[in-house]
Motif scaffolding. Sequence first.
Motif, short mmCIF file in Angstrom:
data_model
loop_
_atom_site.label_atom_id
_atom_site.label_comp_id
_atom_site.label_asym_id
_atom_site.label_seq_id
_atom_site.Cartn_x
_atom_site.Cartn_y
_atom_site.Cartn_z
N ALA A 112 16.03 21.09 49.39
CA ALA A 112 14.90 21.60 48.56
C ALA A 112 14.80 20.57 47.08
N ILE A 113 16.29 20.88 46.69
CA ILE A 113 16.54 20.03 45.37
C ILE A 113 16.36 18.52 45.41
N GLY A 114 16.97 18.21 46.61
CA GLY A 114 16.60 16.48 46.69
C GLY A 114 15.46 16.13 47.09
N LEU A 115 14.74 17.07 47.50
CA LEU A 115 13.09 16.64 47.97
C LEU A 115 12.09 16.79 46.88
N SER A 147 14.34 10.96 47.43
CA SER A 147 14.46 12.01 48.59
C SER A 147 14.95 11.35 49.66
N LEU A 148 15.41 9.74 49.83
CA LEU A 148 15.67 9.39 51.09
C LEU A 148 17.00 9.81 51.74
N SER A 149 17.83 9.87 51.00
CA SER A 149 19.20 10.45 51.35
C SER A 149 19.09 11.90 52.02
N THR A 150 18.21 12.72 51.03
CA THR A 150 18.26 14.09 51.30
C THR A 150 17.63 14.26 52.79
N LEU A 151 16.40 13.33 53.07
CA LEU A 151 15.74 13.49 54.50
C LEU A 151 16.84 13.06 55.43
N TRP A 152 17.63 12.17 55.12
CA TRP A 152 18.56 11.64 56.36
C TRP A 152 19.56 12.95 56.36
N SER A 153 20.05 13.33 55.32
CA SER A 153 21.44 14.31 55.43
C SER A 153 20.93 15.35 55.99
N LEU A 154 19.72 15.89 55.64
CA LEU A 154 19.16 17.36 55.90
C LEU A 154 19.10 16.94 57.62
N PHE A 155 18.35 16.10 58.10
CA PHE A 155 18.18 15.89 59.49
C PHE A 155 19.72 15.88 60.24
N LEU A 156 20.63 15.02 59.61
CA LEU A 156 21.66 14.85 60.55
C LEU A 156 22.48 16.30 60.51
N CYS A 216 26.52 19.57 50.36
CA CYS A 216 25.36 19.98 49.47
C CYS A 216 25.02 19.00 48.35
N ILE A 217 26.16 18.29 47.76
CA ILE A 217 25.96 17.27 46.67
C ILE A 217 25.31 15.90 47.26
N ILE A 218 25.45 15.82 48.49
CA ILE A 218 24.77 14.58 49.29
C ILE A 218 23.35 14.74 49.46
N LEU A 219 23.05 16.11 49.84
CA LEU A 219 21.52 16.56 49.78
C LEU A 219 21.03 16.43 48.56
N ILE A 220 21.57 16.96 47.73
CA ILE A 220 20.97 17.00 46.30
C ILE A 220 20.63 15.48 45.51
N SER A 221 21.70 14.69 46.06
CA SER A 221 21.82 13.28 45.58
C SER A 221 20.24 12.63 45.69
N GLY A 222 19.49 13.02 46.60
CA GLY A 222 18.27 12.49 47.10
C GLY A 222 17.59 12.70 45.94
N ILE A 223 17.63 13.32 44.83
CA ILE A 223 16.76 13.61 43.65
C ILE A 223 16.95 12.27 43.05
N ALA A 224 17.75 11.55 43.09
CA ALA A 224 18.17 10.10 42.45
C ALA A 224 17.32 8.91 43.23
N VAL A 225 17.20 9.17 44.65
CA VAL A 225 16.74 8.16 45.28
C VAL A 225 15.50 8.42 46.26
#
Length: 178
Positions: free
Chosen positions: A119-122, A69-78, A58-67
């Motif tokens: 959602a937070i990461g996006l 949303s790129l890491s969120t899109l990838w992590s959510l997909f994986l 979940c932290i990895i998903l949320i971390s997309g807020i700082a970049v």
Amino acid sequence: MRIIFKFFSQPIIICSLIIYFFSILTGAILSKEVDFSFYNGDFSFSPLHYFQHNLVSCIILISGIAVFSLSTLWSLFLNGVMLGATFVGVAIEKSIQEAIASIFFHGIFEIPAIILSGAIGLYPIYLIYLLLRNKKEIDYKNQIKSIGIMLALIVVFLIIASIMEAKVSPLVINYFFK
């Protein structure tokens, strides 16, 4: 009840849900290419282990807020692909009933935590959407409040999911399938 529905029908949560759903379908389709003979239904970890593991996800998903949303899109997909592939793989290797039983009891809490984390990461993409759509000032106080509510729900869902995954899922699997 209407307040809960209104909260969970926010466009950002629906977007995260759609991405996760389609990635699960992708994983289910790709599962024919993966060997799942390793699956043994082992749930011998403590609730703390599951909580820590899921919290990191979940932290990895949320971390997309700082970049942006790129890491969120990838992590959510994986994450969705892995769930879909594992579900179908276990269903093929064992049975559809065992696949459902191994995911259902903790998944009803873990999956919403993943979707809320997504959602937070996006949020960066969502804020740009709001700016372009409304062409006016964004109520940041309300947005921060929504993120706070989501964070609290994520923690509660993860605690419940970790207990269910460590204590309930093994009982169900052992009782019905061993």
